[in-house]
Design a protein around this motif. Structure first.
Motif, PDB file in Angstrom:
ATOM      1  N   ARG A  68     -30.227  52.600  17.163  1.00 56.37           N
ATOM      2  CA  ARG A  68     -30.361  51.274  16.468  1.00 56.37           C
ATOM      3  C   ARG A  68     -30.989  51.654  14.808  1.00 56.37           C
ATOM      4  N   ARG A  69     -30.579  50.931  14.169  1.00 56.98           N
ATOM      5  CA  ARG A  69     -30.865  50.851  12.726  1.00 56.98           C
ATOM      6  C   ARG A  69     -31.239  49.814  11.972  1.00 56.98           C
ATOM      7  N   PHE A  70     -32.153  49.754  11.226  1.00 51.60           N
ATOM      8  CA  PHE A  70     -32.968  48.652  10.326  1.00 51.60           C
ATOM      9  C   PHE A  70     -32.665  49.337   8.982  1.00 51.60           C
ATOM     10  N   ALA A  71     -32.009  48.736   7.976  1.00 48.73           N
ATOM     11  CA  ALA A  71     -31.806  49.376   6.549  1.00 48.73           C
ATOM     12  C   ALA A  71     -31.924  48.421   5.561  1.00 48.73           C
ATOM     13  N   THR A  72     -32.382  49.019   4.168  1.00 51.50           N
ATOM     14  CA  THR A  72     -32.457  48.228   2.995  1.00 51.50           C
ATOM     15  C   THR A  72     -31.843  49.169   1.793  1.00 51.50           C
ATOM     16  N   VAL A  73     -31.797  48.524   0.827  1.00 54.61           N
ATOM     17  CA  VAL A  73     -31.161  49.120  -0.455  1.00 54.61           C
ATOM     18  C   VAL A  73     -32.467  49.489  -1.506  1.00 54.61           C
ATOM     19  N   ILE A  74     -32.478  50.575  -2.054  1.00 55.46           N
ATOM     20  CA  ILE A  74     -33.499  50.908  -2.879  1.00 55.46           C
ATOM     21  C   ILE A  74     -33.041  50.868  -4.467  1.00 55.46           C
ATOM     22  N   GLU A  75     -33.277  50.223  -5.425  1.00 60.21           N
ATOM     23  CA  GLU A  75     -32.702  50.055  -6.626  1.00 60.21           C
ATOM     24  C   GLU A  75     -33.622  50.611  -7.622  1.00 60.21           C
ATOM     25  N   ASP A  76     -33.056  50.954  -8.840  1.00 63.05           N
ATOM     26  CA  ASP A  76     -33.715  51.393 -10.004  1.00 63.05           C
ATOM     27  C   ASP A  76     -34.283  50.216 -10.891  1.00 63.05           C
ATOM     28  N   GLU A  77     -34.997  50.338 -11.926  1.00 60.00           N
ATOM     29  CA  GLU A  77     -35.674  49.455 -12.509  1.00 60.00           C
ATOM     30  C   GLU A  77     -34.895  48.484 -13.033  1.00 60.00           C
ATOM     31  N   ASP A  78     -33.460  49.029 -13.239  1.00 58.80           N
ATOM     32  CA  ASP A  78     -32.608  47.923 -13.705  1.00 58.80           C
ATOM     33  C   ASP A  78     -31.766  47.291 -12.801  1.00 58.80           C
ATOM     34  N   GLY A  79     -32.253  47.516 -11.663  1.00 55.06           N
ATOM     35  CA  GLY A  79     -31.357  47.013 -10.445  1.00 55.06           C
ATOM     36  C   GLY A  79     -30.074  47.538  -9.918  1.00 55.06           C
ATOM     37  N   GLN A  80     -29.786  48.788 -10.339  1.00 59.90           N
ATOM     38  CA  GLN A  80     -28.884  49.608  -9.977  1.00 59.90           C
ATOM     39  C   GLN A  80     -29.225  50.161  -8.600  1.00 59.90           C
ATOM     40  N   PHE A  81     -28.004  50.488  -7.892  1.00 53.66           N
ATOM     41  CA  PHE A  81     -28.056  51.153  -6.526  1.00 53.66           C
ATOM     42  C   PHE A  81     -28.800  52.764  -6.777  1.00 53.66           C
ATOM     43  N   MET A  82     -29.721  53.049  -5.940  1.00 57.99           N
ATOM     44  CA  MET A  82     -30.118  54.463  -5.764  1.00 57.99           C
ATOM     45  C   MET A  82     -29.823  55.072  -4.555  1.00 57.99           C
ATOM     46  N   HIS A  83     -30.371  54.492  -3.475  1.00 60.10           N
ATOM     47  CA  HIS A  83     -30.121  54.905  -2.077  1.00 60.10           C
ATOM     48  C   HIS A  83     -30.434  53.860  -1.047  1.00 60.10           C
ATOM     49  N   LEU A  84     -30.008  54.157   0.114  1.00 59.58           N
ATOM     50  CA  LEU A  84     -30.290  53.397   1.422  1.00 59.58           C
ATOM     51  C   LEU A  84     -31.548  54.076   1.912  1.00 59.58           C
ATOM     52  N   LEU A  85     -32.239  53.277   2.711  1.00 60.80           N
ATOM     53  CA  LEU A  85     -33.381  53.656   3.538  1.00 60.80           C
ATOM     54  C   LEU A  85     -33.431  52.944   4.841  1.00 60.80           C
ATOM     55  N   SER A  86     -33.375  53.814   5.528  1.00 62.57           N
ATOM     56  CA  SER A  86     -33.132  52.979   7.003  1.00 62.57           C
ATOM     57  C   SER A  86     -34.090  53.872   7.966  1.00 62.57           C
ATOM     58  N   ILE A  87     -34.220  52.861   9.043  1.00 58.56           N
ATOM     59  CA  ILE A  87     -35.335  53.325  10.440  1.00 58.56           C
ATOM     60  C   ILE A  87     -34.355  53.485  11.555  1.00 58.56           C
ATOM     61  N   ALA A  88     -34.349  54.703  12.097  1.00 53.85           N
ATOM     62  CA  ALA A  88     -33.402  54.870  13.220  1.00 53.85           C
ATOM     63  C   ALA A  88     -34.296  54.825  14.514  1.00 53.85           C
ATOM     64  N   GLU A  89     -33.922  54.304  15.574  1.00 54.50           N
ATOM     65  CA  GLU A  89     -34.679  54.565  16.895  1.00 54.50           C
ATOM     66  C   GLU A  89     -33.618  54.359  17.983  1.00 54.50           C
TER      67      GLU A  89
END
Length: 276
Positions: free
Chosen positions: A196-217
């Protein structure tokens, strides 16, 4: 300082200048380098065609330089520390996932201690965006359907559940567009491997995509489903806030094209001092 770092910093400076001509003495002054050092670097780049020299001895950048993964070493250090803290506190695996071409690429992750499931995704693991799990949905929902249609085979999307059924383009579009506006997404029932994964998007200061951060269990039944979802949603929201503050503090190291290099000189100088 490592000569390679000096070369890299001069190249970053020139990229930040874009097509704006700059003088070697200005580069040396802003970066805190000896003029002779900058002269050697610029002359080498010019000899290979990466820098154009005007009759007034101004330098003009003739190359592109950018990170596929726009994260500095300092940012990654803070990110890894945060991931370890979340993993230890909640007994989960935490993953930083970037996008490489049309694939998700696992940049880093923490160890999952529960031996009841085996998480296949480890650092270096690649997986297609056409598997519509929370990671893929959160990334694709930032794109227009026309862009998705051009980049990927719309008829090749499939669900990430136990059956992994192929879905029609119209259904894939509906699934992706339903994710628009979500800060956190999840697959509570888990994927075909019981993860099971929960995920979110991490953006830079300009709102541009940097990476995804997820929790897996492990996708085991929860005593209180809503409370479980609320808990990990807040964990990811707090992680986003923490990483955003880190970026604001100057931990990142990105230099947009066609911008005034002098704006970034102070930040470059601070980084160089830390490198010694």
């Amino acid at each position: 300082m490592n000569p390679s770092i000096r070369l890299l910093k001069v190249m970053e400076y020139l990229v930040a200048a874009g097509q704006q001509p700059v003088k070697q003495i200005q580069i040396a002054r802003d970066l805190g380098f000896a003029p002779a050092t900058v002269s050697r670097i610029v002359n080498s780049l010019a000899e290979e065609g990466y820098v154009l020299m005007t009759s007034e001895k101004y330098c003009v950048c003739n190359f592109r330089l950018s990170r596929n993964v726009p994260m500095s070493a300092r940012y990654l250090s803070g990110l890894n520390k945060l991931m370890l803290e979340i993993s230890k506190e909640h007994g989960v695996s935490v993953e930083a996932v970037v996008v490489a071409g049309h694939d998700l690429f696992w940049h880093s992750c923490t160890e999952f201690q529960d031996a009841s499931i085996a998480i296949k995704a480890k650092p270096g693991f690649r997986r297609t965006l056409t598997e519509l799990d929370p990671l893929s949905r959160l990334y694709l929902c930032r794109m227009s359907w026309d862009d998705i249609n051009e980049a990927l085979l719309p008829g090749g999307f499939f669900k990430n559940d136990l059956d992994r059924d192929i879905v029609k383009a119209s259904e894939a579009r509906k699934i992706i567009e339903e994710t628009v506006g979500k800060s956190v997404d999840y697959d509570f029932n888990g994927n075909h491997l019981g993860v099971r994964r929960f995920a979110t998007v991490i953006e830079d200061e300009d709102g541009q995509f940097m990476h995804l951060l997820s929790i897996a269990e492990a996708a085991v039944p929860a005593r209180d489903r809503d409370a479980h979802i609320a808990k990990f949603t807040e964990v990811l929201h707090e992680a986003r806030r923490s990483l955003k503050m880190q970026l604001k503090s100057g931990s990142d190291c990105t230099y947009p094209n066609n911008s005034d290099p002098h704006i970034h000189a102070k930040r470059l100088g601070e980084q160089l001092q830390q490198l010694g």
